[in-house]
Design an enzyme around this catalytic site. Structure first.
Site, PDB file in Angstrom:
ATOM      1  N   ARG A   3     -43.768 -36.349   5.315  1.00 45.84           N
ATOM      2  CA  ARG A   3     -44.643 -36.543   6.317  1.00 45.84           C
ATOM      3  C   ARG A   3     -44.647 -35.375   7.527  1.00 45.84           C
ATOM      4  O   ARG A   3     -45.528 -35.481   8.201  1.00 45.84           O
ATOM      5  CB  ARG A   3     -44.680 -37.881   6.916  1.00 45.84           C
ATOM      6  CG  ARG A   3     -44.852 -38.973   6.091  1.00 45.84           C
ATOM      7  CD  ARG A   3     -44.562 -40.448   6.713  1.00 45.84           C
ATOM      8  NE  ARG A   3     -44.599 -41.349   5.747  1.00 45.84           N
ATOM      9  CZ  ARG A   3     -44.190 -41.780   4.649  1.00 45.84           C
ATOM     10  NH1 ARG A   3     -43.010 -41.176   4.251  1.00 45.84           N
ATOM     11  NH2 ARG A   3     -44.619 -42.961   3.781  1.00 45.84           N
TER      12      ARG A   3
ATOM     13  N   CYS B 275     -36.014 -45.756   8.515  1.00 45.36           N
ATOM     14  CA  CYS B 275     -37.291 -45.930   7.519  1.00 45.36           C
ATOM     15  C   CYS B 275     -37.000 -46.752   6.363  1.00 45.36           C
ATOM     16  O   CYS B 275     -35.851 -46.560   5.620  1.00 45.36           O
ATOM     17  CB  CYS B 275     -37.680 -44.626   7.348  1.00 45.36           C
ATOM     18  SG  CYS B 275     -39.417 -44.755   6.309  1.00 45.36           S
TER      19      CYS B 275
ATOM     20  N   CYS C 277     -39.270 -49.548  12.735  1.00 44.61           N
ATOM     21  CA  CYS C 277     -39.086 -50.910  12.810  1.00 44.61           C
ATOM     22  C   CYS C 277     -39.029 -51.278  14.223  1.00 44.61           C
ATOM     23  O   CYS C 277     -38.573 -50.608  14.954  1.00 44.61           O
ATOM     24  CB  CYS C 277     -38.145 -51.289  11.959  1.00 44.61           C
ATOM     25  SG  CYS C 277     -38.323 -50.931  10.170  1.00 44.61           S
TER      26      CYS C 277
ATOM     27  N   CYS D  58     -45.859 -43.674   9.328  1.00 42.80           N
ATOM     28  CA  CYS D  58     -44.945 -44.447   8.965  1.00 42.80           C
ATOM     29  C   CYS D  58     -44.069 -44.465  10.400  1.00 42.80           C
ATOM     30  O   CYS D  58     -43.463 -44.062  10.839  1.00 42.80           O
ATOM     31  CB  CYS D  58     -43.718 -43.616   8.059  1.00 42.80           C
ATOM     32  SG  CYS D  58     -42.654 -44.272   7.333  1.00 42.80           S
TER      33      CYS D  58
ATOM     34  N   SER E  52     -43.975 -38.775  12.325  1.00 41.97           N
ATOM     35  CA  SER E  52     -44.925 -39.857  12.918  1.00 41.97           C
ATOM     36  C   SER E  52     -44.702 -39.646  14.429  1.00 41.97           C
ATOM     37  O   SER E  52     -45.575 -40.257  15.298  1.00 41.97           O
ATOM     38  CB  SER E  52     -44.734 -41.213  12.311  1.00 41.97           C
ATOM     39  OG  SER E  52     -45.425 -41.120  11.016  1.00 41.97           O
TER      40      SER E  52
ATOM     41  N   GLU F 202     -46.109 -47.814   6.772  1.00 43.07           N
ATOM     42  CA  GLU F 202     -44.988 -48.335   7.099  1.00 43.07           C
ATOM     43  C   GLU F 202     -44.839 -48.730   8.809  1.00 43.07           C
ATOM     44  O   GLU F 202     -44.871 -47.881   9.425  1.00 43.07           O
ATOM     45  CB  GLU F 202     -43.766 -47.652   6.572  1.00 43.07           C
ATOM     46  CG  GLU F 202     -42.461 -48.165   6.332  1.00 43.07           C
ATOM     47  CD  GLU F 202     -41.568 -48.509   7.721  1.00 43.07           C
ATOM     48  OE1 GLU F 202     -40.647 -49.200   7.652  1.00 43.07           O
ATOM     49  OE2 GLU F 202     -42.101 -47.791   8.567  1.00 43.07           O
TER      50      GLU F 202
ATOM     51  N   HIS G 113     -33.850 -39.137   5.938  1.00 42.91           N
ATOM     52  CA  HIS G 113     -33.206 -39.307   6.934  1.00 42.91           C
ATOM     53  C   HIS G 113     -31.794 -39.120   6.650  1.00 42.91           C
ATOM     54  O   HIS G 113     -30.767 -38.856   7.803  1.00 42.91           O
ATOM     55  CB  HIS G 113     -33.358 -40.730   7.671  1.00 42.91           C
ATOM     56  CG  HIS G 113     -34.849 -40.976   8.448  1.00 42.91           C
ATOM     57  ND1 HIS G 113     -34.975 -40.329   9.472  1.00 42.91           N
ATOM     58  CD2 HIS G 113     -35.881 -41.438   8.048  1.00 42.91           C
ATOM     59  CE1 HIS G 113     -36.266 -40.481  10.039  1.00 42.91           C
ATOM     60  NE2 HIS G 113     -36.794 -41.154   9.219  1.00 42.91           N
TER      61      HIS G 113
ATOM     62  N   CYS H 286     -38.855 -43.477   3.594  1.00 43.02           N
ATOM     63  CA  CYS H 286     -38.132 -42.040   3.280  1.00 43.02           C
ATOM     64  C   CYS H 286     -36.684 -42.296   3.783  1.00 43.02           C
ATOM     65  O   CYS H 286     -36.459 -41.187   4.550  1.00 43.02           O
ATOM     66  CB  CYS H 286     -39.058 -40.875   3.977  1.00 43.02           C
ATOM     67  SG  CYS H 286     -39.580 -41.507   5.716  1.00 43.02           S
TER      68      CYS H 286
END
Length: 581
Positions: free
Chosen positions: A488, A63, A558, A555, A511, A15, A70, A66
């Site tokens: 993660r 995300c 954006c 992950c 991440s 992602e 969040h 997931c």
């Protein structure tokens, strides 16, 4: 001594966008590595000035995978700031929603994001379905979906794809690479489960939607509890959840775990020599509250702690005050490493270096990633399923130790060791992948306990789902944090509130910990460290880089900045961070 520079950009089957640059020597062994997120997030800035009760609905947009975790962490950060204690039913429902996310996320990760690093699709076409069905019995007594007829149908479907030239998601793989080790029959088993997992992820999504309202982006969690009252008190809805859980649990135990055991045995040499081990420093915030004590004083399914240098004899206590983010090699400006409460998000993009070969390269001596570099105390650490299993074993947690040792004993038997495989095999790419599967089995089992606990609590007459609080009195000047173990890894949301509005907000995601660049002392992030020493069979097909990076389940957030393969800026976008409505 000659060296070669490998660029993999973007890393696919994740992602977001991620770039890996690696330097290999004349023996194709990676001597240096750099991880760069080429996308900018910035949601923290958007949250400033907002009502803290609304933060979760925006924060979950960090995300697209997931989302729910969040959402919960943001809500819990505000609850911590306000001192709001949620009811037991709300705690159990949140655990079930997060647990369902684990089952979905981990299953999708292995089969659809990581599995093709181990499974050679084209090799499966050469398999004998009869032998493959017999092979499946080596890895579990009750194999899932591997009857001769079922495997033959899978092979026929694959053959049709090939003949029609419509490989779709199977196109452009490194098929035939020398580092694929599974037999044709083992590959056919893997492909069969890959296809079945596509259907299974739908069923797991239904589990999250029962209490969350929808998936992704659930809507039933609010500051103070949950809103899915009718679903909680309806025995039929709880039984529907349990029915789906049984189905998912069966797939996990008889497909996922079996395939991981198969891959672990075949790639045991890499597990034993520690290929992909990396930092060997592991951290877990702890998560999944098992009682209703105060924030961060409750017993948790996953214990918190830090293990350094792979030493399972000692666990250091975790303290959120020791978390800082360094931007020395990140495309941001900050005067010094900052704790998330005081963190800033000030972009400072300095671009890529242009070289004579026409390609663009990371400025590795300067800034080279949109990800910050988190530091715990004075340590770079890895987070995720492996960290949770390592910390759990080191902390002598009975449940985690039982599941981990059960898998190691199973693997030792498959390898003919006459004893359990050594725990050190976990410190590898293979071990990181296995830890996620071990955790998934444990989660599927403990969720059965939670759904029964919820049903029993409701049947006893407790229908409470929300705790009332006086917003005007608690929101004048407050700060709090929501810490949890996302699929993660360690996920934290920190919020400062002044006069009823968000003054500052920072999220440090798994991440961020793992995919980060070097810090101010030049120390590598987890991805970078894990690649060092890895031998690449074919530099033109760097399967080994994908396999190790994918083992973390990247992950990447954006973004609004885009460059082409030569580093040329294609467009710039200005996003308003305030709203007058």
């Amino acid at each position: 001594m000659s060296s070669k520079h490998i660029i993999v950009d973007p890393i696919t089957r994740i992602e977001g966008h991620l770039r890996i640059e690696a330097v290999i020597d004349e023996n194709n062994v990676i001597k240096d590595a750099y991880a760069s997120s080429t996308m900018f997030r910035g949601i923290e800035t958007i949250l400033k000035g907002r009502d803290p009760r609304d933060a979760g609905l925006l924060a979950m947009r960090i995300c697209g995978v997931c989302t729910g975790t969040h959402y919960q962490r943001s809500i819990e950060g505000v609850e911590h700031a306000f001192g709001v204690k949620i009811p037991k039913n709300a705690r159990l429902v949140r655990n079930l929603m997060q647990g369902a996310l684990y089952l979905h996320d981990h299953t999708v990760h292995f089969y659809h994001l990581h599995g093709l690093d181990w499974i050679d699709i084209t090799s499966a076409l050469k398999a004998d379905p009869v032998k493959a069905s017999q092979e499946a019995l080596k890895w579990t007594d009750t194999p899932h979906g591997t009857g001769v007829g079922e495997l033959r149908q899978v092979q026929e479907r694959l053959q049709k794809f090939v003949k029609q030239g419509r490989l779709g998601l199977f196109a452009n793989g490194y098929w035939g690479n020398k580092h694929y080790k599974l037999t044709p029959e083992q590959n056919l088993i893997g492909v069969a489960h890959y296809l079945e997992a596509l259907d299974m992820q739908r069923e797991m999504s239904k589990m999250m939607a029962i209490y969350g309202g929808k998936m992704p982006h659930p809507q039933s969690i609010v500051v103070g509890g949950v809103t899915c009252v009718q679903d909680i008190i309806n025995p039929a809805r709880n039984e529907e959840f349990k029915s789906l859980l049984r189905k998912a649990r069966n797939f996990v135990k008889n497909a996922y775990l079996a395939d991981i055991a198969m891959a672990g045995a075949v790639y045991s040499d890499e597990a034993l020599d520690g290929t992909g081990g990396g930092l060997k420093n592991y951290m877990a915030y702890g998560g999944f509250r098992l009682d209703d004590n105060e924030f961060y004083k409750a017993k948790t399914l996953f214990p918190s702690g830090v293990v350094l240098n792979g030493d399972l004899s000692k666990v250091y206590p975790f303290d959120q005050a020791k978390v800082t983010e360094d931007v020395t090699h990140s495309w941001y400006d900050a005067p010094a490493p900052q704790h998330p409460f005081d963190g800033t998000t000030n972009p400072h993009y300095t671009g890529l270096a242009k070289k004579s070969d026409g390609m663009a390269y990371l400025k590795t001596d300067e800034k080279y990633s949109w990800i910050k570099a988190p530091v715990y105390g004075d340590q770079r650490v890895e987070v995720g399923p492996l960290a949770r299993m390592v910390v759990g074993v080191a902390a002598k947690d009975e449940r985690i130790t039982r599941y981990v040792m059960g898998f190691l004993e199973r693997l030792g038997g498959l390898l003919g060791l006459g004893k359990a495989a050594p725990a050190s095999v976990l410190f590898s790419t293979v071990g990181r992948t296995a830890a996620r599967a071990i955790e998934t089995e444990m989660m599927a089992d403990v969720m059965m306990e939670w759904i029964d606990e919820l049903a029993a609590n409701v049947a006893a007459g407790d229908h409470s789902t929300w705790t009332e609080f006086d917003f005007d009195s608690v929101s004048k000047d407050a700060k709090g944090y929501g810490l949890e173990e996302a699929p993660r890894g360690a996920l934290g949301h920190w919020v400062k509130i002044k006069d009823g509005k968000i003054e500052n907000y920072q999220a440090v995601v798994p991440s961020t910990w793992n995919a980060s660049p070097r810090d101010g002392k030049g120390r590598m992030g987890a991805y970078e460290a894990a690649l060092i020493g890895t031998k690449v069979a074919d530099p033109e097909q760097p399967l080994e880089i994908l396999r190790t990076v994918h083992s973390f389940d990247p992950c990447i957030a954006c973004a609004v900045h885009i460059v082409d393969t030569k580093g040329k800026e294609l467009g710039s976008f200005k996003v308003s961070t305030s709203c007058s409505v």
